[in-house]
Design an enzyme around this catalytic site. Structure first.
Site, PDB file in Angstrom:
ATOM      1  N   ASP A 153      -5.481  -7.890  -3.150  1.00 46.20           N
ATOM      2  CA  ASP A 153      -5.785  -7.652  -1.739  1.00 46.20           C
ATOM      3  C   ASP A 153      -7.108  -8.252  -1.311  1.00 46.20           C
ATOM      4  OD1 ASP A 153      -5.805  -6.737   0.852  1.00 46.20           O
ATOM      5  OD2 ASP A 153      -5.499  -4.639   0.380  1.00 46.20           O
ATOM      6  N   HIS A 168       0.814  -1.224   0.000  1.00 45.16           N
ATOM      7  CA  HIS A 168       0.000   0.000   0.000  1.00 45.16           C
ATOM      8  C   HIS A 168       0.847   1.274   0.000  1.00 45.16           C
ATOM      9  CE1 HIS A 168      -3.420  -2.588   0.385  1.00 45.16           C
ATOM     10  NE2 HIS A 168      -3.149  -2.927   1.635  1.00 45.16           N
TER      11      HIS A 168
END
Length: 454
Positions: free
Chosen positions: A320, A269
Site C-alpha cells: 500500500d 483492506h
C-alpha cells in the site's frame, strides 16, 4: 535454459528435497524434478515468490515524513491524506518513474516476484491531462522494465470527492476522470502494456464507492470483461458512515448486492466489516487484499482474518503506502493483529500447518488470483517467480521446512532473502538487486528535488 537446484523447495504437494527446476528462455518453469543430485545454481531453500497485490509506489517517498501531530488532536487517516495531497502535487513523470523503480527494487529484495500497482496519479498539477493521457502509467511500466519486476498495472478510476458526487478538491484533481475519459486512458495504457515484457498485464480499479458513481460501479464487470478488478472497500469508519447515509447500506453489503463480486475482484483492506459481512464476502470468491503495516500506520482497524479464512476466504498481501517494504513483516503484523485482538497465539495455524506456512500458502495462491498472473507455484506452466532463503544463516541454523518458514517470519527478516527470480529474470543475487546502485542514485536525486514538499 536455466537450471536451479534447491536442497529444499516448497512444491504444490509440500516440501521436497533435492529439487531441480528448469526455466525456459521466456521465463516459464518447464520442468521440476525432486530427489535429484546437485546441478545448476544451488540454493538452500526455494519458495514461490508472492505477488504484492496493492501498491501506491509514489507514497514511498513520503515514508517517515508524516509522524508529527498536526493541529487536529484527533490526527487520523484523513489528516494524513491532506499531507499526501500536498506532496503529490509536486511530482513529475520523472519523479514517479524513479520512485517506482526504487519501490520495485525493494519489493524484489524482500522476496516479492511481481507487483500490482494501484495507479491513480494520472494528470498534471491542476488536472490537465498530459499530451499522452497514459504518460504516468507508462512511467510505471518503464520502472518495471528497469527493475525486472513482474507488473500488473491497475489504472484507477477516480471521479468524485464523495458519495454525494461532490467535485474533486485541489489535492485530488490529478486523479480525476469521468468514465468515458478513463476508458480512453485505460485503452492507451493497455497498448503500452502489450508492448512491454511478456509477463506484464493490466486490470482496472474503481477507486472506492465514494469516488465512483453508482451506475458506473454497477457496470464495471461488463465494461471491463477480462482482467482483475480491484477496489478499496470498508477501510475507515467515516467511509462506512458516508456510504450508509448516502446509499442506505454499509459498503460491503452494498457491493455484494450491486456489483457482482466474484473471483475477478480483489477488495482492499476491508477492516470495517461485521461478522456477517465477513462471511458473505469471503464466500463470494473475491480476494481480500490486506496491507497490515499500512493499516496499522493509518489506524484503519484489524481485518477479521481468522473468520475470513475459516470461511474459505482468499487473502493476498500488499504494501500500500510503502511506508516500509518487508514481506516477512507484513505476515508477522497480520498474525500479531489477530493475537492482540483475540488474546490468542498462532492465530492462523491449523492442525496440519504452522502459522507462517498456512499464511504463506494463502498469500501465494491469493496473489496469483488477484493479479491474474500464472504464478504462486513451483510447477511447470507457471512463471518462474521464486525466492531463496539462506538457511545457512545463524538465524535459521538447524531449522527446516515449516520451522524455517516460521523462523523467517517471526524471528528473522528479509535480510535472509538471498536470490529472487521474476519470470525467470534473476534480479536479486546475494540479497541485492542487480541494478541497485543506479536505481538508488536516481531515487536520491528525486528526494533532493522534493525535499521541501512537506
Amino acid at each position: 535454459m536455466t537450471t536451479i537446484w534447491a536442497e529444499t523447495a516448497l512444491l504444490p504437494g509440500g516440501w521436497a528435497s533435492g529439487v531441480s527446476i528448469d526455466i525456459d528462455a521466456d521465463g516459464w518453469i518447464s520442468a521440476v524434478q525432486p530427489n535429484t543430485t546437485a546441478n545448476g545454481m544451488r540454493v538452500p531453500m526455494l519458495l514461490p515468490a508472492p505477488v504484492n497485490v496493492h501498491s501506491h509506489a509514489f507514497q514511498r517517498a513520503m515514508a517517515g515524513l508524516t509522524e508529527r501531530r498536526g493541529p487536529d488532536p484527533t490526527d487520523s487517516f484523513w489528516t494524513w491524506r491532506q499531507l499526501m495531497f500536498r506532496f503529490l502535487d509536486r511530482l513529475t513523470p520523472d519523479h514517479v518513474e524513479a520512485i517506482t523503480a526504487f519501490v520495485q527494487m525493494e519489493m524484489l529484495e524482500a522476496g516479492y516476484g511481481a507487483s500490482v500497482e494501484f495507479h491513480y496519479l494520472h494528470h498534471q498539477p491542476g488536472g490537465t491531462p498530459y499530451d499522452n493521457i497514459a504518460e504516468m502509467s507508462e512511467r510505471v511500466m518503464a520502472a518495471a522494465n528497469q527493475t525486472g519486476m513482474g507488473l500488473c498495472l491497475l489504472p484507477v478510476h477516480y471521479q468524485y470527492g464523495g458519495c454525494d458526487q461532490r467535485d474533486l478538491t485541489a489535492g485530488q484533481i490529478r486523479f480525476g476522470n469521468a468514465f468515458e475519459r478513463f476508458q480512453t486512458l485505460h485503452s492507451v495504457a493497455s497498448c503500452g502494456i502489450s508492448a512491454a515484457s511478456g509477463d506484464a498485464s493490466i486490470g482496472v480499479a474503481p477507486h472506492s464507492l465514494r469516488a465512483v458513481g453508482i451506475a458506473d460501479l454497477k457496470a464495471y464487470g461488463t465494461a471491463f470483461p477480462s482482467g482483475p478488478i480491484h477496489m478499496h472497500l470498508a477501510e475507515q469508519w467515516a467511509e462506512v458512515e458516508q456510504v450508509e447515509q448516502a446509499w442506505g447500506a454499509r459498503p460491503v453489503a452494498w457491493a455484494l448486492d450491486n456489483m457482482g463480486l466474484d473471483a475477478r475482484w480483489c477488495l482492499i483492506h476491508c477492516t470495517q466489516m461485521t461478522s456477517t459481512e465477513t462471511v458473505a464476502l469471503a464466500r463470494s470468491g473475491a480476494v481480500a487484499g490486506l496491507c497490515p503495516m499500512t493499516e496499522s500506520s493509518l489506524g484503519d482497524g484489524i481485518f477479521d482474518g481468522v473468520r475470513w479464512t475459516d470461511n474459505s476466504g482468499a487473502i493476498a498481501i500488499g504494501s500500500d503506502s510503502n511506508i516500509r517494504i518487508s514481506l516477512s513483516e507484513e505476515l508477522r503484523t497480520l498474525d500479531y493483529s489477530q493475537r492482540l485482538r483475540d488474546g490468542t497465539r498462532a492465530a492462523f495455524a491449523s492442525h496440519h500447518k504452522s502459522t507462517a506456512r498456512r499464511l504463506f500458502d494463502e498469500i501465494v495462491a491469493g496473489g496469483a488470483q488477484a493479479s491474474g498472473r500464472r504464478t504462486g507455484r513451483i510447477e511447470p506452466g507457471h512463471w518462474a517467480d521464486m525466492f531463496a532463503l539462506d538457511t545457512t544463516s545463524e538465524h535459521l541454523w538447524g531449522r527446516v521446512r515449516d520451522t524455517a518458514l516460521d523462523s523467517w517470519v517471526f524471528a528473522g527478516d528479509d535480510c535472509l532473502v538471498t536470490d529472487v527470480w521474476s519470470a525467470g529474470r534473476h534480479m536479486v543475487r546475494g540479497g541485492e538487486h542487480a541494478r541497485r546502485a543506479q536505481i538508488v542514485a536516481g531515487y536520491k536525486r528525486t528526494i533532493d528535488s522534493l525535499k521541501d514538499a512537506l
